[in-house]
Design a protein around this motif. Structure first.
Motif, PDB file in Angstrom:
ATOM      1  N   GLU A 137       0.870  -1.414  -0.105  1.00  0.00           N
ATOM      2  CA  GLU A 137      -0.046  -0.046  -0.119  1.00  0.00           C
ATOM      3  C   GLU A 137       0.848   1.194   0.035  1.00  0.00           C
ATOM      4  O   GLU A 137       0.379   2.439  -0.444  1.00  0.00           O
ATOM      5  CB  GLU A 137      -0.992   0.019   1.189  1.00  0.00           C
ATOM      6  CG  GLU A 137      -0.161   0.528   2.274  1.00  0.00           C
ATOM      7  CD  GLU A 137       0.628   0.027   3.049  1.00  0.00           C
ATOM      8  OE1 GLU A 137       1.525   0.578   3.713  1.00  0.00           O
ATOM      9  OE2 GLU A 137       0.989  -1.175   2.769  1.00  0.00           O
ATOM     10  N   ALA A 138       2.088   1.220   0.436  1.00  0.00           N
ATOM     11  CA  ALA A 138       2.937   2.311   0.495  1.00  0.00           C
ATOM     12  C   ALA A 138       3.488   2.808  -0.799  1.00  0.00           C
ATOM     13  O   ALA A 138       4.856   2.763  -1.194  1.00  0.00           O
ATOM     14  CB  ALA A 138       4.193   2.303   1.478  1.00  0.00           C
ATOM     15  N   ILE A 139       2.778   2.641  -2.101  1.00  0.00           N
ATOM     16  CA  ILE A 139       3.128   3.066  -3.362  1.00  0.00           C
ATOM     17  C   ILE A 139       4.268   2.313  -3.902  1.00  0.00           C
ATOM     18  O   ILE A 139       5.111   2.722  -4.589  1.00  0.00           O
ATOM     19  CB  ILE A 139       3.259   4.518  -3.445  1.00  0.00           C
ATOM     20  CG1 ILE A 139       4.416   5.300  -2.777  1.00  0.00           C
ATOM     21  CG2 ILE A 139       1.843   5.107  -3.475  1.00  0.00           C
ATOM     22  CD1 ILE A 139       4.531   6.594  -3.401  1.00  0.00           C
ATOM     23  N   GLY A 140       4.437   0.927  -3.401  1.00  0.00           N
ATOM     24  CA  GLY A 140       5.375   0.059  -3.964  1.00  0.00           C
ATOM     25  C   GLY A 140       5.065  -1.156  -4.930  1.00  0.00           C
ATOM     26  O   GLY A 140       4.050  -1.631  -4.549  1.00  0.00           O
ATOM     27  N   TYR A 141       5.484  -1.157  -6.033  1.00  0.00           N
ATOM     28  CA  TYR A 141       4.927  -2.018  -7.259  1.00  0.00           C
ATOM     29  C   TYR A 141       6.243  -3.058  -7.801  1.00  0.00           C
ATOM     30  O   TYR A 141       7.062  -2.337  -8.326  1.00  0.00           O
ATOM     31  CB  TYR A 141       4.121  -1.297  -8.131  1.00  0.00           C
ATOM     32  CG  TYR A 141       3.195  -0.461  -7.442  1.00  0.00           C
ATOM     33  CD1 TYR A 141       1.731  -0.759  -7.047  1.00  0.00           C
ATOM     34  CD2 TYR A 141       3.617   0.987  -7.453  1.00  0.00           C
ATOM     35  CE1 TYR A 141       1.122   0.110  -6.626  1.00  0.00           C
ATOM     36  CE2 TYR A 141       2.623   1.874  -6.864  1.00  0.00           C
ATOM     37  CZ  TYR A 141       1.560   1.255  -6.430  1.00  0.00           C
ATOM     38  OH  TYR A 141       0.821   2.394  -5.865  1.00  0.00           O
ATOM     39  N   CYS A 142       5.693  -4.128  -7.718  1.00  0.00           N
ATOM     40  CA  CYS A 142       6.816  -5.074  -8.515  1.00  0.00           C
ATOM     41  C   CYS A 142       6.051  -5.596  -9.947  1.00  0.00           C
ATOM     42  O   CYS A 142       5.277  -6.813  -9.487  1.00  0.00           O
ATOM     43  CB  CYS A 142       7.216  -6.228  -7.687  1.00  0.00           C
ATOM     44  SG  CYS A 142       8.312  -7.427  -8.477  1.00  0.00           S
ATOM     45  N   VAL A 143       6.170  -5.113 -10.903  1.00  0.00           N
ATOM     46  CA  VAL A 143       5.471  -5.474 -11.938  1.00  0.00           C
ATOM     47  C   VAL A 143       6.025  -6.596 -12.826  1.00  0.00           C
ATOM     48  O   VAL A 143       5.372  -7.037 -13.837  1.00  0.00           O
ATOM     49  CB  VAL A 143       5.165  -4.345 -12.885  1.00  0.00           C
ATOM     50  CG1 VAL A 143       4.148  -3.369 -11.788  1.00  0.00           C
ATOM     51  CG2 VAL A 143       6.152  -3.816 -13.430  1.00  0.00           C
ATOM     52  N   ASP A 144       7.436  -6.817 -12.761  1.00  0.00           N
ATOM     53  CA  ASP A 144       8.227  -7.858 -13.552  1.00  0.00           C
ATOM     54  C   ASP A 144       9.032  -8.717 -12.730  1.00  0.00           C
ATOM     55  O   ASP A 144      10.451  -8.134 -12.603  1.00  0.00           O
ATOM     56  CB  ASP A 144       8.854  -7.102 -14.819  1.00  0.00           C
ATOM     57  CG  ASP A 144       9.606  -7.768 -15.515  1.00  0.00           C
ATOM     58  OD1 ASP A 144       9.244  -9.132 -15.427  1.00  0.00           O
ATOM     59  OD2 ASP A 144      10.345  -7.267 -16.476  1.00  0.00           O
ATOM     60  N   PRO A 145       8.670  -9.495 -11.742  1.00  0.00           N
ATOM     61  CA  PRO A 145       9.255 -10.202 -10.839  1.00  0.00           C
ATOM     62  C   PRO A 145      10.626 -10.903 -11.470  1.00  0.00           C
ATOM     63  O   PRO A 145      11.697 -11.267 -10.693  1.00  0.00           O
ATOM     64  CB  PRO A 145       8.436 -11.032 -10.166  1.00  0.00           C
ATOM     65  CG  PRO A 145       7.357 -10.463 -10.267  1.00  0.00           C
ATOM     66  CD  PRO A 145       7.254  -9.784 -11.885  1.00  0.00           C
TER      67      PRO A 145
END
Length: 538
Positions: free
Chosen positions: A379-387
């Motif tokens: 929720e703290a604006i962290g995203y892993c879109v290509d692990p």
């Protein structure tokens, strides 16, 4: 002399930096006691603290001892002589600290790649994974104030360290030689091939075609040029930047706090977005591992919450998978303090969902037998879109995918807000919130809450799950309150801050699916305010 006085005198005598040595020598006995009684410890993936002398802060002596300690841990694991990557952002003294860490590791026999320029943190995670390297260090304090810096460590295929690696490095630091006695060996800078590889891979997260008009700010951090290069390679050539926030500046002069989530931090970005009639606005944090997304609405520009962007990207990634064995083998992950909607989105796509503890050191390790991680967010604006490329949060690749989604939706005559409405109609309105409350002692406050937990919140009877009762990696100091009535459910997660005397509470209200979104949202937001009000009194 007392033990601390002796330790302080020895530290000062062997401090390799005359400036911090002089600073410590001028400290009062009380100040020396404060600085030497509690050395820096590993928090989220590394050390982080103010720039000043002593073992409780970031300085040349601490960096050298930490690099030496990491070398010992790697050699104890039979990884001596392996590749190690060292990078840095543009904060005060980052270049000096990165060079010192690299030279210490080189003297310990490691094959060190010292990045030739300041780089985003995801570049280090990518390089460790693809070189491959046994470890990576990034000198960064992410979105901390300008007075701070840090020492972030990656192991295990470019993932942030977890226990027992952190405690092993701390133990080795405690037995490290005096800093001026730690050997250093010359290193050569490089990494251009790895930087190009990262940028090209980030650009390839695109699924659609066509450009969109983008407003962008790196908030005086290191992500600006890298983001522009990746956006251009991905086909986004209509990008407008906040000029006075584009060049890296360790003083972050135009913002009071260099965190996109802080009030006022994206004001300049939203002004630019309105002026150029942008379709989406993106703010990176200073080391570009986090990404805030802002969108035009009937009431003006607004920032999406971390959960809202998390839902959109998760649904978009899963929608691109072939139904059947491919989607059934896909795994998405979110944390215990994030929204429950991603689990519902995964189920709708016949994919799997995993819940982890807070932080990407856990999200990156999310797994289920027979499944492959394809996406994770917090929720703290962290995203892993290509692990497969970066096993950590990555603001630049997330920004590419957000712009890609905007383009894909525009071709359908829709917007990101329309997509959020569609998710709400399918899975129910979800309203999330968070609040921190300063307490005298967080541990005592949690004990008190455990002893007398609330039985009712916002008019709902609630049960409680104590996550200290869990076993293994799911065990943590947190309480989860849940209630359900008439198709509406509430959830509150309470945990102590890991760095400050605070209780942190994360709230969520979910209403049953309906076409009357305005009424459902008004009801959910009213309940959300009541939950937050209750949490401020714990």
């Amino acid at each position: 002399m007392t033990t601390i006085a002796t330790a302080a005198a020895d530290w000062i005598a062997h401090d390799p930096d005359p400036q911090t040595a002089a600073e410590l020598a001028a400290c009062s006995p009380e100040e020396l006691d404060r600085r030497f009684s509690r050395p820096l410890t590993f928090g989220t993936a590394g050390l982080r603290g103010p720039l000043r002398g002593g073992p409780d802060a970031m300085n040349l002596a601490v960096v050298m001892r930490a690099a030496w300690a990491l070398a010992q841990v790697l050699k104890d694991r039979c990884l001596g002589g392996s590749h190690v990557v060292v990078g840095r952002d543009a904060r005060h003294r980052s270049d000096e600290f990165a060079l010192a860490a690299a030279e210490v590791l080189a003297a310990e026999g490691f094959d060190v790649l010292l990045m030739l320029a300041a780089v985003p943190t995801p570049v280090i995670a990518y390089t460790v994974r693809h070189l491959p390297a046994a470890a990576g260090i990034q000198i960064t304090a992410s979105h901390n104030p300008p007075t701070d810096n840090g020492f972030k460590v990656f192991l295990d295929g470019g993932m942030q360290i977890v226990s027992p690696s952190d405690s092993e490095i701390e133990a080795a630091m405690a037995r490290a030689p005096y800093a001026d006695e730690i050997p250093r060996a010359a290193v050569e800078v490089g990494g251009l091939r790895q930087i190009h590889g990262y940028v090209e891979r980030a650009a390839r997260v695109r699924r659609s075609t066509g450009s969109v008009r983008v407003a962008l700010t790196p908030l005086h951090g290191v992500g600006g040029e890298y983001a522009l290069d990746a956006l251009a390679l991905a086909g986004f050539d209509d990008v407008h930047v906040v000029e006075d926030q584009f060049t890296p500046d360790p003083d972050f002069p135009t913002v009071s706090f260099p965190n996109p989530e802080e009030p006022g931090a994206v004001d300049a970005l939203l002004s630019l977005a309105a002026a150029v009639d942008a379709e989406v606005a993106v703010a990176l944090d200073p080391d570009a591992d986090r990404c805030a997304v802002c969108v035009p609405s009937p009431d003006g520009w607004r920032m999406l919450s971390g959960d809202e962007t998390g839902w959109l990207l998760g649904d978009y990634i899963l929608s691109q998978l072939e139904p059947g064995p491919v989607s059934e083998a896909a795994l998405v992950a979110s944390t215990v303090v994030s929204s429950r909607m991603l689990a519902a989105i995964a189920a709708a796509h016949d994919a799997q969902h995993a819940e982890t503890l807070t932080g990407f050191k856990w999200l990156a390790r999310a797994q289920r037998p027979g499944n492959t991680l394809v996406y994770a967010y917090e929720e703290a604006i962290g995203y892993c879109v290509d692990p497969a490329a970066v096993r950590d949060k990555d603001g630049i690749s997330a920004a590419i995918l957000v712009c890609d989604l905007v383009a894909a939706l525009r071709d359908q005559g829709r917007t990101l807000l329309d997509a959020l409405d569609a998710l709400a109609r399918t899975h129910g309105v979800h309203v999330t919130g968070a609040v921190s409350r300063v307490v005298d002692d967080a541990e005592t406050a949690m004990m008190r809450l455990r002893a007398t937990p609330p039985r009712e919140l916002a008019g709902f009877s609630v049960g409680v799950e104590d996550l200290l009762d869990r076993r293994g990696q799911q065990r943590t100091d947190a309480l989860v309150f849940t209630g359900d009535e008439g198709g509406t459910s509430i959830r509150v997660v309470v945990r102590p801050s890991g760095t400050e005397p605070k209780l942190k509470s994360y709230t969520e209200v979910r209403c049953a699916p309906t076409d009357d979104l305005d009424t459902a949202r008004a009801h959910a937001e009213k309940l959300s305010r009541e939950l937050i009000d209750a949490a401020t009194r714990w």
